[in-house]
Design a protein around this motif. Structure first.
Motif, PDB file in Angstrom:
ATOM      1  N   ILE A 519       0.437  -1.075  -0.101  1.00 53.05           N
ATOM      2  CA  ILE A 519       0.111   0.135  -0.149  1.00 53.05           C
ATOM      3  C   ILE A 519       1.221   0.958  -0.018  1.00 53.05           C
ATOM      4  O   ILE A 519       0.683   2.527  -0.866  1.00 53.05           O
ATOM      5  CB  ILE A 519      -1.442   0.135   1.033  1.00 53.05           C
ATOM      6  N   LEU A 520       2.164   0.942   0.713  1.00 46.24           N
ATOM      7  CA  LEU A 520       3.205   2.177   1.035  1.00 46.24           C
ATOM      8  C   LEU A 520       3.639   2.303  -0.203  1.00 46.24           C
ATOM      9  O   LEU A 520       4.183   3.410  -0.760  1.00 46.24           O
ATOM     10  CB  LEU A 520       3.637   2.510   2.197  1.00 46.24           C
ATOM     11  N   GLY A 521       4.652   1.402  -0.636  1.00 38.79           N
ATOM     12  CA  GLY A 521       5.224   1.634  -1.937  1.00 38.79           C
ATOM     13  C   GLY A 521       5.932   1.913  -1.524  1.00 38.79           C
ATOM     14  O   GLY A 521       7.059   2.385  -0.488  1.00 38.79           O
ATOM     15  N   ASN A 522       6.508   2.960  -2.575  1.00 41.43           N
ATOM     16  CA  ASN A 522       7.897   3.430  -2.842  1.00 41.43           C
ATOM     17  C   ASN A 522       7.905   4.645  -1.891  1.00 41.43           C
ATOM     18  O   ASN A 522       9.540   5.665  -1.403  1.00 41.43           O
ATOM     19  CB  ASN A 522       8.199   4.201  -3.821  1.00 41.43           C
ATOM     20  N   ARG A 523       6.837   4.853  -1.059  1.00 35.60           N
ATOM     21  CA  ARG A 523       7.130   6.141  -0.140  1.00 35.60           C
ATOM     22  C   ARG A 523       7.754   5.660   1.080  1.00 35.60           C
ATOM     23  O   ARG A 523       8.336   6.571   2.349  1.00 35.60           O
ATOM     24  CB  ARG A 523       6.104   6.564   0.482  1.00 35.60           C
ATOM     25  N   VAL A 524       8.101   4.402   1.284  1.00 38.55           N
ATOM     26  CA  VAL A 524       8.891   3.937   2.639  1.00 38.55           C
ATOM     27  C   VAL A 524      10.554   3.397   1.764  1.00 38.55           C
ATOM     28  O   VAL A 524      10.214   2.890   0.780  1.00 38.55           O
ATOM     29  CB  VAL A 524       7.944   2.918   3.595  1.00 38.55           C
ATOM     30  N   LYS A 525      11.292   3.302   2.901  1.00 34.06           N
ATOM     31  CA  LYS A 525      12.359   2.721   2.740  1.00 34.06           C
ATOM     32  C   LYS A 525      12.311   1.166   3.107  1.00 34.06           C
ATOM     33  O   LYS A 525      12.765  -0.179   1.847  1.00 34.06           O
ATOM     34  CB  LYS A 525      13.743   2.905   3.224  1.00 34.06           C
ATOM     35  N   ASP A 526      11.307   0.605   3.326  1.00 38.51           N
ATOM     36  CA  ASP A 526      11.258  -0.758   4.048  1.00 38.51           C
ATOM     37  C   ASP A 526       9.813  -0.298   4.885  1.00 38.51           C
ATOM     38  O   ASP A 526       9.698   0.516   6.132  1.00 38.51           O
ATOM     39  CB  ASP A 526      12.901  -1.277   5.072  1.00 38.51           C
ATOM     40  N   VAL A 527       9.544  -1.232   5.783  1.00 33.07           N
ATOM     41  CA  VAL A 527       8.946  -1.970   6.245  1.00 33.07           C
ATOM     42  C   VAL A 527       9.024  -2.924   7.619  1.00 33.07           C
ATOM     43  O   VAL A 527       9.315  -4.380   6.835  1.00 33.07           O
ATOM     44  CB  VAL A 527       7.083  -1.979   6.651  1.00 33.07           C
ATOM     45  N   ARG A 528       9.343  -2.837   9.086  1.00 30.59           N
ATOM     46  CA  ARG A 528       9.634  -4.312   9.863  1.00 30.59           C
ATOM     47  C   ARG A 528       9.124  -4.090  10.848  1.00 30.59           C
ATOM     48  O   ARG A 528       8.439  -3.223  11.338  1.00 30.59           O
ATOM     49  CB  ARG A 528      10.729  -4.050   9.655  1.00 30.59           C
ATOM     50  N   MET A 529       9.233  -5.167  11.715  1.00 31.35           N
ATOM     51  CA  MET A 529       8.409  -5.208  13.070  1.00 31.35           C
ATOM     52  C   MET A 529       9.791  -4.926  13.956  1.00 31.35           C
ATOM     53  O   MET A 529      11.106  -4.628  13.743  1.00 31.35           O
ATOM     54  CB  MET A 529       8.410  -6.508  13.466  1.00 31.35           C
ATOM     55  N   THR A 530       9.607  -4.071  15.450  1.00 32.94           N
ATOM     56  CA  THR A 530      10.325  -3.573  16.199  1.00 32.94           C
ATOM     57  C   THR A 530      10.537  -3.782  17.812  1.00 32.94           C
ATOM     58  O   THR A 530       8.692  -4.433  17.442  1.00 32.94           O
ATOM     59  CB  THR A 530      10.393  -2.391  15.702  1.00 32.94           C
TER      60      THR A 530
END
Length: 625
Positions: A519-530
Motif C-alpha cells: 500500500i505504501l509502495g516507494n513512499r517507504v524504504k522498508d517496513v519491519r517489526m520492532t
C-alpha cells in the motif's frame, strides 16, 4: 643665546613629498597626530627608564616622576606636548628631524599616495609619526634636551613644513622634549579641551605614563591642569597589586556594561612573543550577539598605544562574547585590520588567546558549578558553534558542553559528556541522542520508549544549532554518537534479549507487513517489526546514512533543496491497535488504517504533514465505519 648659531637646512626629498601629502589633508583622520606624539613621548620616557637602570651613573639628574603634559593656549593658538623622557642631543635632532631614516620610503610614499583608504594605517611604519603634526599645524617647534646633558643648553628645531627647517642651540634647564604646534585656522577644533581629552582617552588611555592637560584660563591668567588618564594600565601592573574591584571597574569602563563581569583573566606573556591580555566573560549577552557580523572583538593596543576597537582577529567567532584588551609589543603601530588578518603574530596570538579562554572556562566548570551553569545558560548556544569552527580545540569545547537527558527530568542543560559516559551501562557502546524542535517534542518522542524501558540515557537536543553541531561531533572519549531516530545495530545488540514472543495466532503479522509494503509502495524504504516501541503502534526512522528529519528542516529553513527522505516504518506487533488492524479482512478499510498509521508516524516525526486535510478525512472515515 643669540641666533648666530641657528642653521637652516632642507628636508630630505622624501620628507618634502610626505609633508606635501599631509599638508594637503590626505589624512581624513587628522586626530592621529596626537596618538603619534603621545606615543613618541611615552617611548622617550620608557627609554629613559631603561637607560637609568642600565647605567645609572650617566643619569645623575634623573627625575623619577614621569609625565606627559598637554597645554592649550587659545590666545596664541598653540597646542603643546611635553614629556620628561630621554630627550635628544643636538646631533640627534639634526640626524632624525628632517629625514626618514628607515628603508622603504619610496614604497611608503607610493602607498600613501595611491591608496587613500589605507592612508591612516601607514603612519608609524617608516618613522614618520612626528611629521603628522603638519596635518593640523602651520608651524612646529621642538625644544629638547638629552637627560645626560648637565649643562643649560638644549636644542630648538623649527619648521613651517615648506621644505626647510632650522636648528639652534638654546638655553634649557630641564631635560625632555616639548613640541609646540601652531594650529591652522581651519583646524582650531584641536584647541578645544574637550576634543583633546576625548582623543587622548580614545588612543592613549592604556599607556602607563600619566597624561595631564593644561588649559590657559583668561580670568586667572594661569594654566589650570587636570589628569586625563584615570584608569591605570592594568596590563602593566603586577596582578597581585590589582584589587577585584579595580578589575570590575575597568571592565565597566571599557565595555560600558552596568553589571560586573562573571570572571576575568589577566595574563602577561614574555618570550618569543611579548603581550599582555586582560579578558572578561560578561554576565549577560549583548543584544546583537546573534548577529555574527556585528561589531565584537578585543581592544587592540600596540606598545601601550590604542590602535582600534573590535579587533575580531584575536579570537574565533564562537568566542565573540569575550571582552577585553590585548596589548602587543611585537605588532607595528601602523597595523590595519586587513594586515592583521594575515599577520603571523596575530595568528599566534589568536591561538594563545583562544586556548586561554577555553582554559579559564574549563577551570570554572570544574571548580564552580553554579557560576559555570550561569555562563552556559547565557552563552552555551554560541559556544556550540565552536565545534564546527575550531577543529583544533574540539576536545576542550566538548568538555564544556552541557545537555539535558531523559534521566535528568528537567529542561535545564546541566549534564556534561563526561558525566554521561560515567553513567553509561557496561554493555553500552554509544552515546545516544535525539534532536527535535523543542524540549517537549524530544522528551515525548516515541523513539525514547525502549530507552526508558532499558534505563539507557538519551541526550535531548532541541536548540536550533544542535543538529548542525552533531555533524561535527562524531565521538567523545572514543564513544560514537548515535541518533535514536536512525537505524542502529548497536541498539539492536542492547535489546537482543527482548524476544517478540508473537503467539501462533498472530503469525499473520508477516502478512500485515507485506500489506503495508504494497500500500505504501516507494513512499517507504522498508517496513519491519520492532521491539523498540512500548506504548506506540508505529514510528518512522531514517536509515543510517540518510539525511535526518531535523537536518532536512534546517535545509528547508535556509531555502536549500531537500533530497527525498524515505523512512523506515517500524511496527510494534504487541500493540493492541496493530493486533486489531491485522485481522481486518476488508481491503479498503485496512488500507485506510495503514495510510492513517503511516501519516501518524510522519506527523510525530516531522511535526507537519503535506496534506493534513486528507489525514483528518481518514480519521473521520474510521470513526464512522
Amino acid at each position: 643665546m643669540n641666533n648666530e648659531n641657528k642653521t637652516k637646512h632642507s628636508f630630505q626629498s622624501e620628507v618634502k613629498q610626505l609633508l606635501h601629502l599631509m599638508i594637503h589633508s590626505l589624512y581624513s583622520n587628522k586626530e592621529i597626530f596626537l596618538r603619534e606624539l603621545i606615543s613618541n613621548a611615552s617611548d622617550a620616557i620608557e627609554k629613559l627608564r631603561f637607560s637609568v637602570i642600565s647605567n645609572p651613573k650617566k643619569f645623575i639628574n634623573h627625575n623619577n616622576t614621569a609625565k606627559i603634559q598637554i597645554s592649550i593656549d587659545k590666545t596664541k593658538k598653540t597646542l603643546s606636548i611635553y614629556d620628561n623622557g630621554i630627550g635628544m642631543t643636538y646631533d640627534e635632532v639634526k640626524n632624525n628631524l628632517g629625514t626618514i631614516a628607515k628603508s622603504g620610503t619610496k614604497s611608503f610614499l607610493k602607498n600613501i599616495s595611491n591608496d587613500k583608504k589605507e592612508k591612516n594605517d601607514f603612519i608609524g611604519q617608516f618613522g614618520v609619526g612626528f611629521y603628522s603634526s603638519f596635518i593640523i599645524a602651520k608651524k612646529v617647534c621642538v625644544f629638547t634636551k638629552h637627560a645626560q646633558n648637565l649643562s643649560d643648553t638644549g636644542t630648538l628645531w623649527e619648521s613651517e613644513g615648506q621644505g626647510e627647517y632650522t636648528i639652534e642651540k638654546i638655553k634649557q634647564k630641564e631635560y625632555g622634549t616639548k613640541i609646540i604646534l601652531y594650529i591652522k585656522e581651519t583646524e582650531e577644533e584641536f584647541l578645544e579641551t574637550w576634543n583633546i581629552k576625548n582623543i587622548v582617552k580614545k588612543y592613549s588611555d592604556h599607556i602607563s605614563i600619566p597624561v595631564e592637560i593644561e588649559n590657559y584660563d583668561e580670568k586667572t591668567k594661569l594654566f589650570l591642569g587636570r589628569k586625563l588618564i584615570k584608569h591605570k594600565a592594568y596590563g602593566l601592573k603586577i596582578k597581585k597589586e590589582i584589587s577585584a574591584k579595580s578589575y570590575q571597574e575597568f571592565y565597566k569602563y571599557i565595555t560600558h556594561d552596568s553589571e560586573e563581569p562573571l570572571l576575568w583573566s589577566h595574563n602577561k606573556v614574555e618570550g618569543n612573543q611579548e603581550y599582555t591580555s586582560l579578558l572578561y566573560i560578561p554576565q549577560k549577552a549583548t543584544w546583537d550577539m546573534w548577529h555574527r557580523e556585528n561589531k565584537h572583538g578585543l581592544k587592540l593596543y600596540v606598545k601601550h598605544v590604542y590602535i582600534m576597537d573590535d579587533a575580531i582577529q584575536f579570537l574565533p567567532n564562537y568566542l565573540r562574547f569575550v571582552k577585553g584588551i590585548i596589548d602587543s609589543q611585537d605588532l607595528p603601530l601602523n597595523i590595519s585590520r586587513e594586515i592583521l588578518q594575515d599577520n603571523k603574530i596575530t595568528q599566534n596570538l589568536r591561538k594563545s588567546l583562544t586556548k586561554r579562554v577555553l582554559t579559564i572556562l574549563n577551570n570554572l566548570s570544574e571548580t564552580d558549578d553554579i557560576k559555570y551553569q550561569k555562563f552556559w545558560n547565557i552563552f552555551g548556544l554560541v559556544l556550540k558553534e565552536g565545534l564546527a569552527e575550531d577543529s583544533i580545540n574540539q576536545k576542550q569545547i566538548s568538555n564544556l558542553l552541557r545537555f539535558t537527558s531523559i534521566s535528568m527530568q528537567k529542561k535545564e542543560q546541566t549534564l556534561s559528556l563526561k558525566q554521561y559516559i560515567n553513567n553509561m551501562l557496561p554493555e553500552q557502546e554509544k552515546i545516544y541522542f535525539i534532536t527535535a524542535d523543542s524540549y517537549e517534542s524530544a522528551i515525548n518522542s516515541p523513539h525514547l520508549e525502549i530507552f526508558r524501558e532499558k534505563n539507557i540515557d538519551v541526550l535531548l537536543l532541541s536548540d536550533r544549532v544542535d543538529e548542525w553541531m552533531m555533524n561535527y561531533l562524531p565521538e567523545y572519549e572514543n564513544k560514537k554518537f548515535q541518533s535514536v531516530s536512525k537505524s542502529d545495530i548497536s541498539l539492536e545488540k542492547l535489546i537482543k534479549n527482548d524476544k517478540l514472543n508473537i503467539d501462533q495466532k498472530d503469525q499473520n503479522i508477516d502478512i500485515f507487513i507485506e500489506k503495508n509494503k504494497n500500500i505504501l509502495g516507494n513512499r517507504v524504504k522498508d517496513v519491519r517489526m520492532t521491539n523498540r516501541l512500548i506504548n506506540t503502534p508505529v514510528m518512522v526512522l531514517t536509515d543510517t546514512n540518510d539525511m535526518s528529519t531535523q537536518m532536512a528542516k534546517l535545509f528547508s529553513a535556509a531555502g536549500q533543496p531537500i533530497p527525498d527522505v524515505k523512512y523506515l516504518l517500524e511496527i510494534n506487533p504487541k500493540h493492541p491497535l496493530i493486533k486489531k488492524i491485522q485481522n481486518i479482512k476488508d481491503i479498503e478499510k485496512i488500507s485506510i488504517w495503514i495510510e492513517m498509521l503511516f501519516e501518524q508516524a510522519i506527523f510525530a516525526e516531522k511535526g507537519t504533514l503535506d496534506n493534513p486535510h486528507q489525514f483528518i478525512n481518514r480519521i473521520n472515515k474510521l470513526f464512522i465505519s
